[in-house]
Motif scaffolding. Structure first.
Motif, PDB file in Angstrom:
ATOM      1  N   ASP A   1       0.827  -1.208   0.000  1.00 54.63           N
ATOM      2  CA  ASP A   1       0.000   0.000   0.000  1.00 54.63           C
ATOM      3  C   ASP A   1       0.864   1.262   0.000  1.00 54.63           C
ATOM      4  N   ILE A   2       1.977   1.220   0.728  1.00 57.00           N
ATOM      5  CA  ILE A   2       2.850   2.398   0.793  1.00 57.00           C
ATOM      6  C   ILE A   2       3.505   2.655  -0.555  1.00 57.00           C
ATOM      7  N   PHE A   3       3.933   1.583  -1.228  1.00 57.81           N
ATOM      8  CA  PHE A   3       4.543   1.745  -2.547  1.00 57.81           C
ATOM      9  C   PHE A   3       3.517   2.203  -3.576  1.00 57.81           C
ATOM     10  N   ASP A   4       2.315   1.668  -3.491  1.00 62.60           N
ATOM     11  CA  ASP A   4       1.270   2.063  -4.438  1.00 62.60           C
ATOM     12  C   ASP A   4       0.919   3.541  -4.270  1.00 62.60           C
ATOM     13  N   ARG A   5       0.870   3.998  -3.018  1.00 67.95           N
ATOM     14  CA  ARG A   5       0.580   5.415  -2.764  1.00 67.95           C
ATOM     15  C   ARG A   5       1.688   6.294  -3.337  1.00 67.95           C
ATOM     16  N   ALA A   6       2.934   5.865  -3.152  1.00 66.35           N
ATOM     17  CA  ALA A   6       4.055   6.630  -3.703  1.00 66.35           C
ATOM     18  C   ALA A   6       4.027   6.628  -5.229  1.00 66.35           C
ATOM     19  N   GLU A   7       3.634   5.499  -5.808  1.00 68.86           N
ATOM     20  CA  GLU A   7       3.582   5.393  -7.266  1.00 68.86           C
ATOM     21  C   GLU A   7       2.576   6.379  -7.854  1.00 68.86           C
ATOM     22  N   ARG A   8       1.456   6.562  -7.160  1.00 65.67           N
ATOM     23  CA  ARG A   8       0.444   7.482  -7.669  1.00 65.67           C
ATOM     24  C   ARG A   8       0.907   8.943  -7.639  1.00 65.67           C
ATOM     25  N   LYS A   9       1.953   9.227  -6.887  1.00 65.56           N
ATOM     26  CA  LYS A   9       2.492  10.586  -6.839  1.00 65.56           C
ATOM     27  C   LYS A   9       3.486  10.872  -7.963  1.00 65.56           C
ATOM     28  N   CYS A  10       3.859   9.857  -8.717  1.00 62.94           N
ATOM     29  CA  CYS A  10       4.848  10.040  -9.787  1.00 62.94           C
ATOM     30  C   CYS A  10       4.312  10.993 -10.848  1.00 62.94           C
ATOM     31  N   ALA A  11       5.124  11.947 -11.250  1.00 64.09           N
ATOM     32  CA  ALA A  11       4.730  12.881 -12.308  1.00 64.09           C
ATOM     33  C   ALA A  11       4.484  12.147 -13.618  1.00 64.09           C
ATOM     34  N   ASN A  12       5.179  11.018 -13.812  1.00 60.08           N
ATOM     35  CA  ASN A  12       5.045  10.239 -15.047  1.00 60.08           C
ATOM     36  C   ASN A  12       4.143   9.027 -14.856  1.00 60.08           C
ATOM     37  N   TYR A  13       3.263   9.088 -13.863  1.00 66.54           N
ATOM     38  CA  TYR A  13       2.459   7.917 -13.492  1.00 66.54           C
ATOM     39  C   TYR A  13       1.737   7.314 -14.695  1.00 66.54           C
ATOM     40  N   ALA A  14       1.127   8.134 -15.499  1.00 70.02           N
ATOM     41  CA  ALA A  14       0.338   7.612 -16.633  1.00 70.02           C
ATOM     42  C   ALA A  14       1.219   6.987 -17.710  1.00 70.02           C
ATOM     43  N   ASN A  15       2.510   7.325 -17.679  1.00 70.92           N
ATOM     44  CA  ASN A  15       3.396   6.862 -18.761  1.00 70.92           C
ATOM     45  C   ASN A  15       4.454   5.861 -18.300  1.00 70.92           C
ATOM     46  N   ILE A  16       4.330   5.372 -17.070  1.00 73.64           N
ATOM     47  CA  ILE A  16       5.306   4.375 -16.606  1.00 73.64           C
ATOM     48  C   ILE A  16       5.121   3.098 -17.418  1.00 73.64           C
ATOM     49  N   LYS A  17       6.160   2.699 -18.119  1.00 74.44           N
ATOM     50  CA  LYS A  17       6.051   1.566 -19.039  1.00 74.44           C
ATOM     51  C   LYS A  17       5.904   0.246 -18.298  1.00 74.44           C
ATOM     52  N   HIS A  18       6.720   0.061 -17.266  1.00 74.52           N
ATOM     53  CA  HIS A  18       6.668  -1.165 -16.465  1.00 74.52           C
ATOM     54  C   HIS A  18       6.504  -0.771 -14.997  1.00 74.52           C
ATOM     55  N   ARG A  19       5.439  -1.219 -14.351  1.00 71.69           N
ATOM     56  CA  ARG A  19       5.212  -0.926 -12.943  1.00 71.69           C
ATOM     57  C   ARG A  19       6.237  -1.674 -12.092  1.00 71.69           C
ATOM     58  N   TYR A  20       6.432  -1.185 -10.882  1.00 69.86           N
ATOM     59  CA  TYR A  20       7.455  -1.798 -10.028  1.00 69.86           C
ATOM     60  C   TYR A  20       7.149  -3.262  -9.741  1.00 69.86           C
ATOM     61  N   ARG A  21       5.841  -3.610  -9.677  1.00 70.14           N
ATOM     62  CA  ARG A  21       5.472  -4.999  -9.411  1.00 70.14           C
ATOM     63  C   ARG A  21       5.847  -5.918 -10.576  1.00 70.14           C
ATOM     64  N   SER A  22       6.051  -5.337 -11.750  1.00 71.72           N
ATOM     65  CA  SER A  22       6.412  -6.148 -12.919  1.00 71.72           C
ATOM     66  C   SER A  22       7.783  -6.795 -12.766  1.00 71.72           C
ATOM     67  N   PHE A  23       8.589  -6.264 -11.828  1.00 73.53           N
ATOM     68  CA  PHE A  23       9.951  -6.766 -11.652  1.00 73.53           C
ATOM     69  C   PHE A  23      10.048  -7.822 -10.556  1.00 73.53           C
ATOM     70  N   CYS A  24       8.941  -8.133  -9.900  1.00 73.68           N
ATOM     71  CA  CYS A  24       8.968  -9.113  -8.819  1.00 73.68           C
ATOM     72  C   CYS A  24       9.202 -10.528  -9.352  1.00 73.68           C
ATOM     73  N   ASN A  25      10.077 -11.255  -8.680  1.00 75.13           N
ATOM     74  CA  ASN A  25      10.243 -12.700  -8.899  1.00 75.13           C
ATOM     75  C   ASN A  25      10.577 -13.070 -10.343  1.00 75.13           C
ATOM     76  N   LEU A  26      11.496 -12.318 -10.926  1.00 74.01           N
ATOM     77  CA  LEU A  26      11.932 -12.616 -12.289  1.00 74.01           C
ATOM     78  C   LEU A  26      13.231 -13.428 -12.276  1.00 74.01           C
ATOM     79  N   LYS A  27      13.414 -14.193 -13.349  1.00 75.28           N
ATOM     80  CA  LYS A  27      14.670 -14.907 -13.572  1.00 75.28           C
ATOM     81  C   LYS A  27      15.053 -14.756 -15.035  1.00 75.28           C
ATOM     82  N   ARG A  28      16.345 -14.760 -15.274  1.00 71.92           N
ATOM     83  CA  ARG A  28      16.778 -14.760 -16.669  1.00 71.92           C
ATOM     84  C   ARG A  28      16.330 -16.053 -17.328  1.00 71.92           C
ATOM     85  N   PRO A  29      15.942 -15.986 -18.611  1.00 72.64           N
ATOM     86  CA  PRO A  29      16.122 -14.889 -19.577  1.00 72.64           C
ATOM     87  C   PRO A  29      14.897 -13.991 -19.745  1.00 72.64           C
TER      88      PRO A  29
END
Length: 390
Positions: free
Chosen positions: A154-182
């Motif tokens: 909830d704290i990260f989501d609230r901070a994300e909504r304050k981003c000046a580029n919120y509408a144009n963020i290509k990949h949200r921070y949650r998109s990077f969770c639990n990734l592995k190459r490739p």
């Protein structure tokens, strides 16, 4: 009878002169011996100062092999702390987060070797429930209780909504969770600048897939954001010029480096050089207002410009580099300890002889040698120093 009496008086007078003479000789001998011992100690200190420890190498301008990814710039470090406190005229604020851990000795060492030594105020941001009558809480000028959120996301989501580029963020921070190459997000330098192989624990517990995951990077980054917001809300950025962000469970073995050390490069951000885990150690950070303000605001940068990292140490490295901050190693004067009853996410603590009388465990044994080097302490000297604080 009169002659005999006079004879005894002469004998007693002679013996008194002899005793006085012997005492004089012994006193002179003791003075000469103490002088020779002082000279020997001074020679030993000079010899130790010129030894090939990492701090001596840095002080002589030689590169330090412990510097991580050449990100931490060499900075001349004094070999021993100043013996007498020199309280600055610069307003200083020390900040702690989390829970009141470490115990009475750790808190007293903070007061003696940091707060009193630097003439600093203390702010604590602690997660409820915690003991509001604990010594460390009573020491604080500012106490900021934090209710445990429904979810730390909830704290990260609230901070994300304050981003000046919120509408144009290509990949949200949650998109990077639990990734592995490739995975594609780990294949490009723009989204994976440190070329990490996995993000399995990059934001625990926000990204945790299992309840047993014990990471706390997400909690620490969330609390850093809350501290930043408090400092802004209360206009404390204008009241203080120098800031220190450190741990409640730090046992401060000797005085914190004086502000004169940091004034040589006031635009640098300072951290401990060890325990970096591929980036920068998050256990202690110090700097003047402008650079500290940027360094603390990592969480907001992270949600507005998401990238891959593995832990909080690499998160700091990714975003401090993106912000163009110059980061330098500072002398280690503290070690992390665990008191009876303390909760912990990672290290349960290890036996360390000098801490046994105080019923403390050392959490990260690799911190100890560097603190010993700078503070000029042996195990016995460490025990004596802590006894004086206690």
């Amino acid at each position: 009878m009169m002659l005999s009496h006079k004879y005894y008086l002469i004998m007693i007078s002679g013996w008194l002169r002899l005793v006085f003479f012997v005492i004089t000789l012994v006193s002179v001998a003791l003075i000469l011996w103490q002088a020779s011992q002082s000279a020997t100690a001074a020679d030993a200190l000079l010899s130790a100062s010129s030894s090939s420890n990492s701090y001596a190498k840095m002080a002589s301008g030689l590169p330090d092999k412990r510097l991580i990814n050449t990100l931490i710039l060499p900075h001349p470090l004094p070999l021993l702390p100043p013996k007498a406190p020199t309280p600055p005229k610069i307003a200083t604020l020390v900040i702690l987060i989390g829970q009141p851990r470490g115990g009475e000795l750790a808190w007293r060492s903070l007061r003696t070797n940091v707060l009193d030594y630097l003439g600093a105020d203390l702010a604590v941001l602690y997660q409820e429930p915690f003991d509001h009558n604990a010594t460390i809480v009573k020491m604080a000028k500012y106490v900021w209780p934090v209710q445990t959120p429904r979810t730390w996301a909830d704290i990260f989501d609230r901070a994300e909504r304050k981003c000046a580029n919120y509408a144009n963020i290509k990949h949200r921070y949650r998109s990077f969770c639990n990734l592995k190459r490739p995975h594609p997000l780990l294949s490009e330098s723009s989204t994976n600048p440190f070329q990490v192989h996995t993000t399995a624990h990059m934001l625990d517990p926000v990204c945790s897939m299992h309840k047993t995951d014990r990471g706390s990077s997400g909690i620490v980054l969330a609390m850093r954001l809350l501290v930043f917001e408090k400092l802004t809300e209360l206009q404390l950025w204008d009241q203080y010029a120098f800031f220190i962000f450190t741990r409640t469970d730090h046992l401060h073995l000797c005085p914190h480096p004086p502000l004169s050390f940091f004034q040589t490069q006031p635009d640098y951000l300072y951290v401990y050089g060890d325990e970096a885990y591929g980036g920068y150690s998050d256990r202690h950070m110090a700097g003047f207002r402008d650079v500290f303000r940027q360094g603390l605001n990592v969480t907001q940068k992270m949600v507005c410009s998401p990238k891959a990292y593995t832990n909080i140490e690499t998160a700091l490295a990714v975003y401090w580099r993106q912000m163009g901050l110059t980061v330098s190693e500072m002398p280690r004067t503290a070690i992390s300890v665990r008191a009876s009853g303390d909760t912990t996410s990672w290290s349960r603590g290890s036996f360390y002889r000098a801490l046994v009388p105080f019923k403390l465990l050392v959490k990260y044994p690799r911190e100890v040698p560097n603190a010993h080097d700078y503070c000029g302490l042996t195990d016995e000297g460490m025990h004596d120093q802590l006894s004086r604080v206690w």
